[in-house]
Write a protein that holds these residues in place. Structure first.
Motif, PDB file in Angstrom:
ATOM      1  N   LYS A  67      -7.194  -0.325  -7.763  1.00 26.41           N
ATOM      2  CA  LYS A  67      -7.287   1.265  -6.797  1.00 26.41           C
ATOM      3  C   LYS A  67      -6.077   1.884  -7.274  1.00 26.41           C
ATOM      4  O   LYS A  67      -5.887   2.945  -7.578  1.00 26.41           O
ATOM      5  CB  LYS A  67      -8.158   1.000  -5.326  1.00 26.41           C
ATOM      6  N   PRO A 108     -13.654 -10.789   1.052  1.00 29.81           N
ATOM      7  CA  PRO A 108     -14.259 -10.413   1.302  1.00 29.81           C
ATOM      8  C   PRO A 108     -14.701  -9.068   0.448  1.00 29.81           C
ATOM      9  O   PRO A 108     -14.476  -8.510   0.642  1.00 29.81           O
ATOM     10  CB  PRO A 108     -15.433 -11.032   1.632  1.00 29.81           C
ATOM     11  N   GLY A 109     -15.236  -9.342  -0.702  1.00 28.51           N
ATOM     12  CA  GLY A 109     -15.572  -8.244  -1.884  1.00 28.51           C
ATOM     13  C   GLY A 109     -14.560  -7.776  -3.129  1.00 28.51           C
ATOM     14  O   GLY A 109     -15.161  -6.790  -3.353  1.00 28.51           O
ATOM     15  N   TRP A 165       0.867  -1.412  -0.444  1.00 24.39           N
ATOM     16  CA  TRP A 165      -0.237  -0.023  -0.006  1.00 24.39           C
ATOM     17  C   TRP A 165       0.845   1.409   0.240  1.00 24.39           C
ATOM     18  O   TRP A 165       0.223   1.900  -0.912  1.00 24.39           O
ATOM     19  CB  TRP A 165      -1.123  -0.400   1.222  1.00 24.39           C
ATOM     20  N   ARG A 211       1.013   6.141  -6.864  1.00 25.72           N
ATOM     21  CA  ARG A 211      -0.522   6.824  -7.604  1.00 25.72           C
ATOM     22  C   ARG A 211      -0.399   8.113  -7.198  1.00 25.72           C
ATOM     23  O   ARG A 211      -0.465   8.729  -8.673  1.00 25.72           O
ATOM     24  CB  ARG A 211      -1.453   5.760  -6.904  1.00 25.72           C
ATOM     25  N   ASN A 270      -6.602   0.204   9.914  1.00 27.95           N
ATOM     26  CA  ASN A 270      -6.849   0.678   8.935  1.00 27.95           C
ATOM     27  C   ASN A 270      -5.072   0.713   7.812  1.00 27.95           C
ATOM     28  O   ASN A 270      -4.890   1.874   6.920  1.00 27.95           O
ATOM     29  CB  ASN A 270      -6.868   2.030   8.679  1.00 27.95           C
ATOM     30  N   PRO A 289     -11.626   6.083  -6.049  1.00 24.90           N
ATOM     31  CA  PRO A 289     -10.880   7.480  -5.484  1.00 24.90           C
ATOM     32  C   PRO A 289     -10.812   8.542  -6.341  1.00 24.90           C
ATOM     33  O   PRO A 289      -9.001   7.554  -6.942  1.00 24.90           O
ATOM     34  CB  PRO A 289     -10.668   6.994  -4.283  1.00 24.90           C
ATOM     35  N   PHE A 296     -15.853  13.289  -7.267  1.00 20.15           N
ATOM     36  CA  PHE A 296     -14.062  13.103  -6.679  1.00 20.15           C
ATOM     37  C   PHE A 296     -14.356  11.284  -7.137  1.00 20.15           C
ATOM     38  O   PHE A 296     -12.622  10.842  -7.348  1.00 20.15           O
ATOM     39  CB  PHE A 296     -14.470  13.198  -4.873  1.00 20.15           C
ATOM     40  N   CYS A 311     -11.697   9.975   2.392  1.00 21.92           N
ATOM     41  CA  CYS A 311     -11.869   9.252   1.268  1.00 21.92           C
ATOM     42  C   CYS A 311     -10.638   8.569   0.556  1.00 21.92           C
ATOM     43  O   CYS A 311     -11.225   7.506  -0.068  1.00 21.92           O
ATOM     44  CB  CYS A 311     -12.958   9.340   0.582  1.00 21.92           C
ATOM     45  N   SER A 312      -9.598   9.481   0.334  1.00 23.44           N
ATOM     46  CA  SER A 312      -8.316   8.519  -1.085  1.00 23.44           C
ATOM     47  C   SER A 312      -7.600   7.468  -0.030  1.00 23.44           C
ATOM     48  O   SER A 312      -7.031   7.533  -0.602  1.00 23.44           O
ATOM     49  CB  SER A 312      -7.971   9.753  -1.433  1.00 23.44           C
ATOM     50  N   LEU A 313      -7.855   8.058   1.012  1.00 19.44           N
ATOM     51  CA  LEU A 313      -6.338   7.225   2.214  1.00 19.44           C
ATOM     52  C   LEU A 313      -7.363   6.359   2.720  1.00 19.44           C
ATOM     53  O   LEU A 313      -7.115   5.523   3.886  1.00 19.44           O
ATOM     54  CB  LEU A 313      -5.983   8.365   3.647  1.00 19.44           C
ATOM     55  N   HIS A 314      -7.868   4.857   1.766  1.00 17.26           N
ATOM     56  CA  HIS A 314      -8.900   3.876   2.926  1.00 17.26           C
ATOM     57  C   HIS A 314      -7.867   2.240   2.206  1.00 17.26           C
ATOM     58  O   HIS A 314      -7.856   2.539   1.526  1.00 17.26           O
ATOM     59  CB  HIS A 314     -10.043   3.421   2.390  1.00 17.26           C
ATOM     60  N   GLN A 315      -7.500   1.601   3.052  1.00 19.15           N
ATOM     61  CA  GLN A 315      -6.725   0.764   2.510  1.00 19.15           C
ATOM     62  C   GLN A 315      -7.618  -0.264   1.621  1.00 19.15           C
ATOM     63  O   GLN A 315      -7.129  -0.833   0.509  1.00 19.15           O
ATOM     64  CB  GLN A 315      -6.093  -0.533   3.714  1.00 19.15           C
ATOM     65  N   TYR A 316      -8.881  -0.557   2.604  1.00 14.93           N
ATOM     66  CA  TYR A 316      -9.401  -1.737   1.128  1.00 14.93           C
ATOM     67  C   TYR A 316     -11.068  -1.448   1.285  1.00 14.93           C
ATOM     68  O   TYR A 316     -12.025  -1.884   0.360  1.00 14.93           O
ATOM     69  CB  TYR A 316      -9.677  -3.238   2.499  1.00 14.93           C
ATOM     70  N   THR A 317     -11.337  -0.335   2.517  1.00 13.05           N
ATOM     71  CA  THR A 317     -13.154  -0.249   2.701  1.00 13.05           C
ATOM     72  C   THR A 317     -13.552   0.139   0.809  1.00 13.05           C
ATOM     73  O   THR A 317     -14.617  -0.390   1.176  1.00 13.05           O
ATOM     74  CB  THR A 317     -12.869   1.203   3.746  1.00 13.05           C
ATOM     75  N   THR A 318     -13.248   1.140   0.863  1.00 11.84           N
ATOM     76  CA  THR A 318     -13.898   1.358  -0.878  1.00 11.84           C
ATOM     77  C   THR A 318     -14.116   0.574  -1.684  1.00 11.84           C
ATOM     78  O   THR A 318     -15.287   0.538  -2.140  1.00 11.84           O
ATOM     79  CB  THR A 318     -13.375   2.915  -1.825  1.00 11.84           C
ATOM     80  N   VAL A 319     -12.918  -0.303  -1.637  1.00 11.82           N
ATOM     81  CA  VAL A 319     -12.993  -1.361  -2.947  1.00 11.82           C
ATOM     82  C   VAL A 319     -13.842  -2.550  -2.493  1.00 11.82           C
ATOM     83  O   VAL A 319     -14.987  -2.894  -3.293  1.00 11.82           O
ATOM     84  CB  VAL A 319     -11.282  -1.845  -3.647  1.00 11.82           C
ATOM     85  N   GLN A 320     -14.061  -3.589  -1.373  1.00 11.63           N
ATOM     86  CA  GLN A 320     -15.183  -3.642  -0.557  1.00 11.63           C
ATOM     87  C   GLN A 320     -16.151  -3.566  -1.239  1.00 11.63           C
ATOM     88  O   GLN A 320     -17.044  -4.561  -1.930  1.00 11.63           O
ATOM     89  CB  GLN A 320     -14.688  -4.188   0.468  1.00 11.63           C
TER      90      GLN A 320
END
Lengths: 418, 390
Positions: free
Chosen positions: A76, A55-56, A18, A25, A179, A364, A349, B199-208
């Motif tokens: 992403k 998951p997901g 990450w 990125r 996180n 994002p 956004f 919002c731009s700094l999530h590890q997995y939250t948004t893509v899950q």
């Protein structure tokens, strides 16, 4: 690839997981040419979570036939970049790498401390090829020091920067963010360091080696705690959702399942308005709440009744009612509410990007918004080895025959090992 | 690069501090009563004092301080004169100030310069007039919902993380625009929204969610899905761990003296172990509670090659040998706060640290900036002081 102010720079990106890919990125989003140099196994479970683990993370939960090209968090992080797959253990692979470094501005890697030297690709070697190279090495605890060989992931780095010592519901119940927050802290700061070094080089012509530490980056975003301790001698600890100045301050339950709002009252004016909005004008005359210090002391006397008011209302309605009178308040948004949030939607956004194997998804964007963002030039994450031919032939001048030979020898690849 | 910093608290200040470290000249504009950060404790000896605030001292090393009342025509005229002599303007004072100072017009007229605004929600959109704080940003950015324990209120973060990150992104934007100013002149304000930063700094939250429709939930100290990726109590502290593969699990079981767990059929993969997380805690918890967290950190890493880390406290980190040997803590003298150890920038450049410099006293550089840079006479400065403009 993205168009932007960093157009004339080329970055060779060896980073994984990450923190590193986030840094590159950001640089890619701003227009730099970022070439990921990947090992053919880089997109396997060692670095990228599987469907079972997370998951997901695959489209509709399906890894498909090429999971290494369909994983959501990889895609992403790696939009706007190119992929070159090289076997750096082989002499031919090292030779290709060196030719690429010769025409690049930056090499950035986050292997553990001895890996690049083990390949014969240390800064000492690479600067002979390119004296003005900026090289950034970013293992968790840095390149030098007693902990240089420590293994670092978010879950064991975050405790080492001081954050969980001051985060939690109370002094006995410490929490971490879950996180991998140090990765996020590193991504932005490492991007800044790369650009700072390029700025310095633009004035001196000199290349540089940068030993970047995740632990130090984390401490750097908590710096005031370390001065505070020296100034007043008090070891800080967790205070739940309380605030050193604002009160009331915290999370209040709203109508529905696991719905919350967060609010902060910063001064006497905002408190007076809060009293009116929640239907308790008598609080404004109560000496127990007459100044910030008193409100901090007595916040628990207010919390239950504030929550009686919020619990009967939807969180967005609470947010709007409080913001309408200038009180900071925010709905605690779930991930399903981010993509559809009206404010983010109007600001565009989330950026929809196509990907030949994964499909089209919103991602994002870059939170530095400019008039001309060139979003129409953004590309989805590269397939594994997608740019092998382009880099080798167009950029490095290899012949088609030479490239085919490298492919047969396994020096370049576009599939993982079996 | 000469930077004009209009900031309060953290966002613009951290951006300016970062640029100052790389050699920019940063002029920090404070209201005559001082940046709000000066009122934010802890203070020296616990006594509130405008020159000994930990937050102000940390965020403003290496800058010049001038006082300026931006309201009123005298103030805006001075601002215009200063902005003309600067290359970069950073502002986190809000949309009202951005509009009142006509910053978008300034950016348009000076495409070779860089103008950045940091606000809680950005300069456009339905929430752009909303007030923000750290907790509000974490709530609206999607972090708060996934932090803390499942059956109670979510947990915010202490400190100023969203503002630090906004300042970092602003610094990146400025450096990128500066490097590309010949080919890509900006010509408009770089608009940083703290909500979008988070919002731009999530590890997995948004893509899950976007990819698989899965809404990530908070699980206390447990990382949702893999185990043990968590923090657990020891005899005298807590140990963080990322035991997410076969090799790590084997060696971890041996370290805590539970070799029989290595072959337990329920516990063979991190996702399986997550399903049995309560049992795993019961099986390894007692062993951990008999050991010192700091000892387990060292032994775990050096003997067993495990990604573990003890929760290190503030004073503990100030005395840490690894950081000491890396020269991370620098002693800096300040006329009011005295000599303190400051964090360095998080890297060594060719083996060396940038020298950390002290924060300025309030208005310390009024004479230098108004007199020398703007060329105002002593009489003019006195008149402006009298009318409260500086």
């Amino acid at each position: 690839m993205a168009k932007g102010p960093l157009q004339r720079f080329r970055v060779v990106d060896l980073t994984r997981v990450w923190a590193g890919p986030l840094a590159t990125r950001i640089i890619a989003d701003l227009g730099a040419e970022v070439i990921k140099v990947e090992y053919r196994g880089d997109r396997g479970p060692a670095y990228i979570p599987t469907a079972a683990a997370l998951p997901g993370v695959y489209p509709d939960g399906d890894p498909g036939e090429q999971p290494y090209n369909r994983q959501g968090s990889f895609n992403k992080l790696n939009r706007n970049k190119q992929s070159l797959v090289l076997d750096l253990q082989s002499e031919e692979g090292k030779a290709v790498f060196k030719r690429l470094v010769a025409i690049s501005d930056v090499v950035i890697e986050n292997f553990s401390a001895r890996v690049m030297g083990g390949f014969g690709l240390s800064y000492a070697e690479l600067r002979k090829i390119n004296p003005s190279l900026i090289m950034v090495s970013m293992p968790g605890f840095g390149v030098v020091g007693p902990r240089r060989d420590y293994i670092a992931f978010g879950a064991n780095l975050e405790p080492a920067v001081g954050l969980p010592a001051v985060m939690g519901y109370d002094r006995n119940e410490l929490r971490w963010t879950t996180n991998a927050i140090t990765d996020a802290m590193v991504g932005t700061q490492a991007a800044m360091v790369v650009l700072g070094a390029l700025w310095r080089r633009s004035e001196t012509g000199q290349g540089h080696f940068i030993d970047f530490s995740h632990q130090e980056a984390g401490i750097g975003m908590l710096g005031e705690y370390f001065l505070g301790y020296q100034l007043d001698g008090r070891e800080p600890g967790p205070v739940g959702n309380r605030h050193p100045i604002n009160a009331p301050n915290g999370c209040y339950r709203c109508a529905g399942d696991d719905e919350w709002v967060f609010l902060s009252v910063r001064d006497d004016d905002e408190f007076a308005k809060l009293c009116d909005v929640v239907g308790h004008p008598e609080w404004a005359l109560d000496t127990r709440f007459s100044c910030r210090a008193a409100r901090r002391q007595n916040q628990s006397l207010l919390d239950t009744q504030i929550e009686e008011w919020t619990a009967a209302r939807a969180k967005h309605a609470v947010m709007q009612s409080l913001q309408a009178v200038g009180i900071p308040a925010g709905a605690v948004l779930k991930s399903c509410e981010l993509v559809s949030d009206p404010h983010l939607a109007e600001r565009r956004f989330f950026v929809p990007l196509d990907h030949p194997v994964a499909g089209r998804f919103p991602y994002p964007g870059l939170p530095v918004r400019m008039a001309d963002e060139g979003l129409e030039s953004w590309t989805g994450a590269p397939l594994l080895g997608q740019h092998n031919h382009e880099v080798l032939e167009d950029l490095l001048g290899f012949s088609r025959l030479e490239v085919d030979e490298l492919q047969s020898a396994g020096v370049i690849a576009d599939k993982p090992e079996h | 690069m000469r930077v004009l910093e209009l900031g309060e608290h953290v966002g613009a200040a951290y951006c300016g501090k970062s640029l100052a470290r790389w050699g920019a000249e940063v002029i920090k504009v404070e209201p005559p009563e001082g940046d709000l950060a000066r009122g934010f404790g802890p203070f020296k000896d616990g006594q509130p004092h405008a020159e000994t605030s930990a937050l102000y001292l940390y965020l403003n090393g290496g800058k010049k301080s001038i006082t300026l009342n931006l309201e009123g025509s005298a103030g805006t005229a001075l601002f215009d004169g200063l902005a003309d002599r600067c290359d970069v303007v950073i502002c986190n004072l809000g949309r009202g100030v951005v509009e009142g100072l006509n910053l978008s017009d300034y950016a348009r007229r000076h495409p070779e310069k860089v103008v950045v605004s940091i606000t809680p929600f950005g300069l456009t959109g339905p929430y752009s007039h909303f007030e923000g704080t750290v907790g509000v940003a974490l709530a609206m950015g999607g972090y708060m919902h996934i932090m803390g324990d499942p059956d109670r209120e979510p947990l915010s973060m202490p400190g100023w993380y969203p503002d630090y990150q906004a300042g970092a992104y602003a610094g990146v934007g400025i450096l990128a625009a500066w490097l590309g100013r010949d080919t890509h002149p900006a010509g408009s304000i770089l608009d940083v929204s703290t909500m979008e930063v988070i919002c731009s700094l999530h590890q997995y939250t948004t893509v899950q969610y976007t990819h698989g429709g899965v809404v990530r939930k908070r699980r206390g100290n447990r990382f949702d899905g893999l185990y043990p990726v968590t923090m657990l109590p020891c005899k005298d502290g807590w140990l963080g761990m990322c035991i997410n593969n076969v090799g790590f699990w084997e060696r971890f079981c041996l370290m805590v003296g539970r070799p029989e767990l290595v072959d337990d059929p329920r516990l063979q993969s991190p996702s399986q172990r997550y399903l049995y997380a309560d049992e795993v805690d019961e099986l390894i918890g007692p062993a951990l509670r008999e050991r010192s967290a700091a000892e387990l950190f060292a032994e775990g890493q050096e003997v067993w090659r495990l990604p573990v880390g003890s929760v290190m406290g503030i004073s503990e980190l100030l005395g840490d040998r690894h950081l000491e040997e890396r020269g991370f803590w620098q002693e800096v003298e300040h006329p009011e706060a005295g000599s303190l150890r400051y964090p360095s920038a998080p890297f060594l450049l060719d083996g060396s640290r940038f020298a950390e410099r002290r924060a300025p006293l309030l208005g310390e550089h009024n004479q230098e900036v108004y007199g020398t840079l703007l060329g105002l006479s002593q009489e003019e400065q006195a008149r402006l002081r009298q009318m409260g403009a500086i």
